[in-house]
Scaffold this active site. Structure first.
Site, short mmCIF file in Angstrom:
data_model
loop_
_atom_site.label_atom_id
_atom_site.label_comp_id
_atom_site.label_asym_id
_atom_site.label_seq_id
_atom_site.Cartn_x
_atom_site.Cartn_y
_atom_site.Cartn_z
N LYS A 13 0.83 -1.22 0.00
CA LYS A 13 0.00 0.00 0.00
C LYS A 13 0.87 1.27 0.00
O LYS A 13 0.61 2.20 -0.75
CB LYS A 13 -0.92 0.03 1.24
CG LYS A 13 -1.84 -1.16 1.38
CD LYS A 13 -2.80 -1.01 2.55
CE LYS A 13 -2.14 -0.91 3.92
NZ LYS A 13 -1.46 -2.14 4.38
N ARG A 88 -9.08 1.06 9.71
CA ARG A 88 -8.69 -0.31 10.04
C ARG A 88 -9.74 -1.02 10.88
O ARG A 88 -9.55 -2.19 11.22
CB ARG A 88 -7.38 -0.27 10.83
CG ARG A 88 -6.13 -0.60 10.01
CD ARG A 88 -4.95 -0.40 10.91
NE ARG A 88 -3.78 -1.15 10.59
CZ ARG A 88 -2.73 -0.66 9.96
NH1 ARG A 88 -2.75 0.56 9.48
NH2 ARG A 88 -1.66 -1.40 9.78
N ARG A 127 12.28 -6.56 4.94
CA ARG A 127 12.38 -5.21 4.36
C ARG A 127 13.19 -4.26 5.25
O ARG A 127 13.20 -4.38 6.47
CB ARG A 127 11.01 -4.65 4.03
CG ARG A 127 10.13 -4.31 5.18
CD ARG A 127 8.74 -3.87 4.70
NE ARG A 127 7.89 -3.60 5.83
CZ ARG A 127 6.60 -3.29 5.75
NH1 ARG A 127 6.02 -3.20 4.56
NH2 ARG A 127 5.90 -3.05 6.82
N ARG A 161 11.99 -1.25 10.50
CA ARG A 161 10.92 -0.91 11.42
C ARG A 161 10.94 -1.87 12.60
O ARG A 161 11.14 -3.07 12.42
CB ARG A 161 9.56 -1.02 10.71
CG ARG A 161 9.21 0.23 9.94
CD ARG A 161 7.97 0.06 9.14
NE ARG A 161 6.83 -0.48 9.87
CZ ARG A 161 5.60 -0.57 9.37
NH1 ARG A 161 5.36 -0.13 8.15
NH2 ARG A 161 4.62 -1.08 10.08
N ARG A 172 0.12 -8.56 13.81
CA ARG A 172 -0.43 -7.54 12.89
C ARG A 172 -1.36 -8.21 11.86
O ARG A 172 -2.39 -7.65 11.49
CB ARG A 172 0.70 -6.78 12.20
CG ARG A 172 1.41 -5.82 13.15
CD ARG A 172 2.78 -5.41 12.66
NE ARG A 172 2.75 -4.65 11.43
CZ ARG A 172 3.82 -4.48 10.66
NH1 ARG A 172 4.98 -5.02 10.97
NH2 ARG A 172 3.72 -3.76 9.57
P1 AMP Z 1 1.32 0.40 9.22
O1 AMP Z 1 2.52 1.22 8.91
O2 AMP Z 1 0.10 0.82 8.47
O3 AMP Z 1 1.58 -1.09 9.11
O4 AMP Z 1 0.99 0.68 10.76
C1 AMP Z 1 1.90 0.37 11.79
C2 AMP Z 1 1.18 0.29 13.13
O5 AMP Z 1 0.58 1.56 13.43
C3 AMP Z 1 0.00 -0.70 13.18
O6 AMP Z 1 0.44 -2.02 13.46
C4 AMP Z 1 -0.83 -0.11 14.30
O7 AMP Z 1 -0.28 -0.38 15.57
C5 AMP Z 1 -0.69 1.39 14.06
N1 AMP Z 1 -1.73 1.92 13.15
C6 AMP Z 1 -1.56 2.46 11.91
N2 AMP Z 1 -2.73 2.85 11.38
C7 AMP Z 1 -3.68 2.55 12.30
C8 AMP Z 1 -5.10 2.69 12.33
N3 AMP Z 1 -5.78 3.22 11.30
N4 AMP Z 1 -5.75 2.26 13.44
C9 AMP Z 1 -5.08 1.72 14.48
N5 AMP Z 1 -3.75 1.57 14.52
C10 AMP Z 1 -3.05 1.96 13.43
#
Ligand code: AMP
Length: 222
Positions: A13, A88, A127, A161, A172
């Site tokens: 994404k 989410r 990654r 990360r 996740r």
């Molecule tokens: P991502 O980079 O999108 O994989 O997000 C990394 C982490 O940020 C996720 O595993 C969640 O802990 C938190 N996070 C990101 N976006 C959201 C969201 N819309 N709602 C809740 N937690 C989020």
């Protein structure tokens, strides 16, 4: 045009949102990036989010909804925005619908990138990125041309990360299947969901997204 790029962690994404944002001038709104910036800065939001993120759980709906509500009002979102990682949960999706009504905006497409879990784990755990310019790499699929030197900016510093390890990735993915995937029927009912094969080559995925944006993709054909 306002889009959601939808899919599990590691589906691509963020990468696709970068391409589309540059090509069409839509703002990229990545809630993961916003939270990581908050953690880095040590802000109150970052302090609240840090542990939750490290455990692979979701940050509270209230925090996330407020973050996006502020953001979509900003000038750079007026031409269009791409949501990456939001909504989410069903509560976030319902709040987004309300915000869009208030702001007199609408969602044009929800584009789902479909990738299976085994591939996702492999993608995520390998990654890493350039610490200076953010260019993304992978241990197996995309190493820098010269070992330990960034192809784009020449920096020799790279980072991973914190949540890209096997045990957090499993959590996740669980959060995705339990809390996020139930949004697919929600957007299907609104007739704006288009699903594409996220296992395809990056360039092919971009091509399909561009077709959808250009109005010649799958949804237009239905
Ligand atoms: P991502 O980079 O999108 O994989 O997000 C990394 C982490 O940020 C996720 O595993 C969640 O802990 C938190 N996070 C990101 N976006 C959201 C969201 N819309 N709602 C809740 N937690 C989020």
């Amino acid at each position: 045009m306002n889009l959601i790029l939808f899919g599990p962690p590691g589906a691509g994404k963020g990468t696709q949102a970068d391409f589309i944002s540059k090509k069409y001038g839509f703002a990229k709104l990545s809630t993961g990036d916003m939270l990581r910036a908050a953690v880095k800065s040590g802000s109150p939001l970052g302090k609240q989010a840090q542990d939750v993120m490290a455990k692979g759980q979701l940050v509270s709906d209230e925090i996330m909804i407020n973050l996006i509500r502020e953001r979509i009002r900003e000038d750079d979102c007026q031409k269009g925005f791409i949501l990456d990682g939001f909504p989410r949960t069903v509560a976030q999706a319902e709040a987004l619908d309300q915000m869009l009504i208030t702001e007199k905006k609408r969602l044009d497409y929800v584009i789902e990138l479909q990738v299976d879990d085994t591939e996702l784990t492999q993608r995520i755990t390998g990654r890493f990125s350039c610490a200076k310019c953010g260019t993304g790499y992978h241990d197996s699929f995309k190493r820098p041309m010269k070992e330990e030197v960034c192809d784009s900016c020449g920096s020799t510093e790279f980072s991973r990360r914190e949540d890209d390890n096997v045990s957090t990735v499993t959590k996740r993915l669980e959060a995705y299947h339990q809390q996020t995937a139930p949004l697919l029927p929600y957007y299907d009912k609104e007739n704006i969901l288009v699903s594409i094969d996220g296992m395809a080559d990056i360039v092919e995925v971009t091509r399909q997204i561009e077709e959808i944006i250009g109005g010649t993709g799958k949804l237009a054909a239905q």
